[in-house]
Design an enzyme around this catalytic site. Structure first.
Site, PDB file in Angstrom:
ATOM      1  N   LYS A 154      85.743 -18.557 -32.810  1.00 20.74           N
ATOM      2  CA  LYS A 154      84.319 -18.422 -32.483  1.00 20.74           C
ATOM      3  C   LYS A 154      84.110 -18.506 -30.975  1.00 20.74           C
ATOM      4  O   LYS A 154      84.983 -18.961 -30.247  1.00 20.74           O
ATOM      5  CB  LYS A 154      83.539 -19.542 -33.173  1.00 20.74           C
ATOM      6  CG  LYS A 154      84.074 -20.922 -32.827  1.00 20.74           C
ATOM      7  CD  LYS A 154      83.225 -22.043 -33.379  1.00 20.74           C
ATOM      8  CE  LYS A 154      83.718 -23.367 -32.826  1.00 20.74           C
ATOM      9  NZ  LYS A 154      82.811 -24.471 -32.888  1.00 20.74           N
ATOM     10  N   LYS A 208      90.723 -30.681 -32.274  1.00 20.95           N
ATOM     11  CA  LYS A 208      90.689 -31.319 -30.948  1.00 20.95           C
ATOM     12  C   LYS A 208      92.034 -31.960 -30.614  1.00 20.95           C
ATOM     13  O   LYS A 208      92.457 -31.974 -29.465  1.00 20.95           O
ATOM     14  CB  LYS A 208      89.582 -32.382 -30.888  1.00 20.95           C
ATOM     15  CG  LYS A 208      88.190 -31.823 -31.099  1.00 20.95           C
ATOM     16  CD  LYS A 208      87.489 -31.571 -29.775  1.00 20.95           C
ATOM     17  CE  LYS A 208      86.233 -30.739 -29.935  1.00 20.95           C
ATOM     18  NZ  LYS A 208      85.159 -31.407 -30.643  1.00 20.95           N
ATOM     19  N   LYS A 231      82.398 -23.166 -25.728  1.00 19.09           N
ATOM     20  CA  LYS A 231      82.110 -23.497 -24.336  1.00 19.09           C
ATOM     21  C   LYS A 231      83.366 -23.575 -23.483  1.00 19.09           C
ATOM     22  O   LYS A 231      83.350 -23.272 -22.317  1.00 19.09           O
ATOM     23  CB  LYS A 231      81.385 -24.838 -24.257  1.00 19.09           C
ATOM     24  CG  LYS A 231      79.956 -24.736 -24.708  1.00 19.09           C
ATOM     25  CD  LYS A 231      79.146 -25.853 -24.082  1.00 19.09           C
ATOM     26  CE  LYS A 231      78.049 -26.282 -25.032  1.00 19.09           C
ATOM     27  NZ  LYS A 231      78.506 -27.355 -25.919  1.00 19.09           N
TER      28      LYS A 231
HETATM   29  P1  AMP Z   1      78.581 -27.460 -29.272  1.00 18.16           P
HETATM   30  O1  AMP Z   1      78.665 -26.309 -28.314  1.00 18.16           O
HETATM   31  O2  AMP Z   1      79.863 -27.657 -30.012  1.00 18.16           O
HETATM   32  O3  AMP Z   1      77.993 -28.699 -28.693  1.00 18.16           O
HETATM   33  O4  AMP Z   1      77.574 -26.989 -30.408  1.00 18.16           O
HETATM   34  C1  AMP Z   1      76.171 -26.976 -30.257  1.00 18.16           C
HETATM   35  C2  AMP Z   1      75.540 -26.208 -31.394  1.00 18.16           C
HETATM   36  O5  AMP Z   1      75.883 -24.829 -31.303  1.00 18.16           O
HETATM   37  C3  AMP Z   1      75.994 -26.666 -32.784  1.00 18.16           C
HETATM   38  O6  AMP Z   1      74.868 -26.617 -33.641  1.00 18.16           O
HETATM   39  C4  AMP Z   1      77.002 -25.640 -33.189  1.00 18.16           C
HETATM   40  O7  AMP Z   1      77.043 -25.483 -34.586  1.00 18.16           O
HETATM   41  C5  AMP Z   1      76.466 -24.376 -32.526  1.00 18.16           C
HETATM   42  N1  AMP Z   1      77.559 -23.436 -32.205  1.00 18.16           N
HETATM   43  C6  AMP Z   1      78.527 -23.582 -31.253  1.00 18.16           C
HETATM   44  N2  AMP Z   1      79.353 -22.515 -31.224  1.00 18.16           N
HETATM   45  C7  AMP Z   1      78.906 -21.661 -32.188  1.00 18.16           C
HETATM   46  C8  AMP Z   1      79.313 -20.371 -32.661  1.00 18.16           C
HETATM   47  N3  AMP Z   1      80.321 -19.703 -32.084  1.00 18.16           N
HETATM   48  N4  AMP Z   1      78.619 -19.801 -33.672  1.00 18.16           N
HETATM   49  C9  AMP Z   1      77.546 -20.447 -34.212  1.00 18.16           C
HETATM   50  N5  AMP Z   1      77.100 -21.649 -33.829  1.00 18.16           N
HETATM   51  C10 AMP Z   1      77.762 -22.260 -32.834  1.00 18.16           C
END
Ligand code: AMP
Length: 334
Positions: free
Chosen positions: A197, A115, A200
């Site tokens: 990966k 970040k 968002k």
């Molecule tokens: P976030 O979008 O960072 O708030 O993540 C929300 C959830 O989605 C968390 O449990 C992350 O581990 C999962 N997550 C986000 N991006 C990925 C990805 N590319 N592959 C697997 N899990 C993901």
């Protein structure tokens, strides 16, 4: 009879539309867990402030995440669905846990370093203490299991450290939560450009969102990086090709996958065909979820009702933990 189900907690930040990484890394597991566990799923609006201080679109994004959770199959009668900032006690526990978290370990966190690279002009203390807030979210419900993607493994280890430090200093209150993915390895859904990966906000063109229109999905998949194909039988796959197969395993039938695997092995694979098939399978997977998200988004009173009832249930549960916490710490003055 008292509810003896084990407690599960997980959250998703409202920083944009959710994508296939969120779906397979988190939402799909939430749905599978809701019958057998006492589940708390929340929208992490406070976490999003660490990188998205402008709140003008926050409410819309929170609604979108709630609608997506519902569209993915979470049943609010079974799981408690709430918004993080509706639980003021999380902020209180965050403050106590901050006294047990050390600057050195926080600075070493991989996600913090990432970040800092992405937002060099906004390296705030909230970003540094992000894992502490996450620990507060988990520990306030005395959660045992946390269904998350691989990117969250280190944060969970930190949660265990903070819980242990609290228990040693003030007496046993918290269990040691672990990441959960049905005995499979934690998943990481790769982006379409072969770099990192799906995410968002980092690589929109290489991420398939659950709200993407059919044509957008097709375009993104067709643009995925490939090459001229293997020239010797049984060649190793480059990362960006391996990623396409990984995505295919998620949305295509096993016949389709094995057809293209064989074609790769014997060097007859045509990546144009592979991408066309992958695009159609992704469209078929995403379209019904997208329609449902928009349908639910239209019904604002319904979303508000889910959030109000979820906040009530989550507060009731968290308040019980906070009595234990304050008593253990000697912060029970009257
Ligand atoms: P976030 O979008 O960072 O708030 O993540 C929300 C959830 O989605 C968390 O449990 C992350 O581990 C999962 N997550 C986000 N991006 C990925 C990805 N590319 N592959 C697997 N899990 C993901």
């Amino acid at each position: 009879m008292e509810n003896k189900k084990e407690i599960v907690l997980s959250g998703i930040r409202p920083t944009g539309s959710l994508h296939l990484g969120n779906y397979f890394g988190a939402l799909a597991n939430y749905v599978k867990m809701q019958d057998d566990y006492d589940c708390y799923f929340f929208v992490a609006d406070l976490h999003s402030l660490t990188t998205h201080p402008d709140t003008s679109t926050l409410k819309e994004h929170v609604k979108n995440v709630i609608a997506t959770m519902l569209a993915a199959g979470i049943d609010p009668q079974k799981a408690t669905l709430y918004n993080q900032s509706h639980l003021y006690t999380t902020s209180e526990l965050y403050l106590y846990l901050n006294m047990l978290a050390y600057k050195g370990e926080l600075e070493k966190t991989v996600t913090f370093k990432e970040k800092v690279r992405q937002h060099p002009d906004n390296v705030n203390a909230g970003l540094l203490t992000y894992p502490v807030l996450q620990a507060a979210d988990i520990l306030i419900h005395l959660a045992k299991y946390v269904p998350v993607g691989k990117d969250q493994e280190q944060h969970l280890e930190m949660t265990r450290n903070f819980a242990n430090r609290f228990n040693h200093r003030y007496g046993e209150v918290f269990p040691e939560p672990v990441a959960f993915n049905f005995n499979h390895n934690l998943v990481k859904i790769p982006s379409l450009d072969g770099e990192g990966k799906m995410s968002k906000s980092v690589n929109e063109n290489a991420t398939i969102y659950l709200t993407d229109e059919d044509e957008v999905i097709r375009k993104k998949v067709m643009k995925a990086k490939t090459d001229s194909g293997p020239t010797a039988p049984d060649s190793a796959m480059p990362d960006y090709i391996e990623n396409l197969y990984a995505l295919m395993r998620l949305v295509s039938t096993s016949d389709t996958v094995s057809h293209f695997e064989k074609a790769y092995k014997n060097c007859t694979v045509r990546y144009g065909d592979l991408k066309k098939q992958l695009a159609e399978d992704m469209v078929a997977f995403v379209a019904p979820i997208r329609r449902r998200i928009y349908e639910i988004m239209e019904d604002e009173p319904y979303i508000n009702k889910i959030m109000t009832e979820g906040a009530e249930k989550a507060n009731e549960h968290a308040n019980k933990t906070m009595v234990l916490v304050r008593n253990a710490m000697g912060l029970n003055y009257f």
